[in-house]
Design an enzyme around this catalytic site. Structure first.
Site, PDB file in Angstrom:
ATOM      1  N   ARG A  43      35.733  87.734  46.925  1.00 57.73           N
ATOM      2  CA  ARG A  43      35.578  89.099  47.154  1.00 57.73           C
ATOM      3  C   ARG A  43      36.569  89.870  47.959  1.00 57.73           C
ATOM      4  NH1 ARG A  43      29.613  90.198  48.913  1.00 57.73           N
ATOM      5  NH2 ARG A  43      30.338  88.608  50.018  1.00 57.73           N
ATOM      6  N   ASN A  47      29.705  90.109  44.357  1.00 59.95           N
ATOM      7  CA  ASN A  47      28.855  88.833  43.693  1.00 59.95           C
ATOM      8  C   ASN A  47      27.708  88.986  42.965  1.00 59.95           C
ATOM      9  OD1 ASN A  47      30.685  87.092  45.313  1.00 59.95           O
ATOM     10  ND2 ASN A  47      29.246  86.801  46.944  1.00 59.95           N
TER      11      ASN A  47
END
Length: 99
Positions: A20, A38
């Protein structure tokens, strides 16, 4: 230059490896708008908004990811500008909570 919106789902070993943060940094460097988060199923989901060639380049980079990641698949779907509303207020590109 035409702005496009693409929602991307990345599967493989993409959580717990800095994926991320890597997406956010790469997207910001490229001047893209959007977000990354996520998912509880172990995937990473992102929205990229920007120039067609830059978004395409970012999606290609998602196939590689950071060095600790292992990308099995990248699924790309067309998206709309309304999804940008999920970003944090005042941010061009956000890291969102897990869904």
């Amino acid at each position: 230059m035409s702005e496009i919106f693409r929602q991307v789902t990345i599967t493989g070993r993409v959580q717990g490896v800095g994926y991320r943060a890597w997406v956010a940094m790469a997207a910001q460097t490229k001047g893209l708008a959007g977000w990354v988060r996520n998912r509880r199923d172990g995937s990473v989901e992102a929205l990229f908004a920007g120039d067609d060639t830059v978004v395409t380049d970012m999606i290609a980079a998602c196939h590689r990811g950071p060095s600790a990641a292992r990308v099995d698949a990248v699924v790309v779907e067309q998206a709309g500008a309304a999804l940008l509303a999920q970003r944090a207020a005042g941010e061009r590109f956000s890291i969102l909570p897990t869904v």
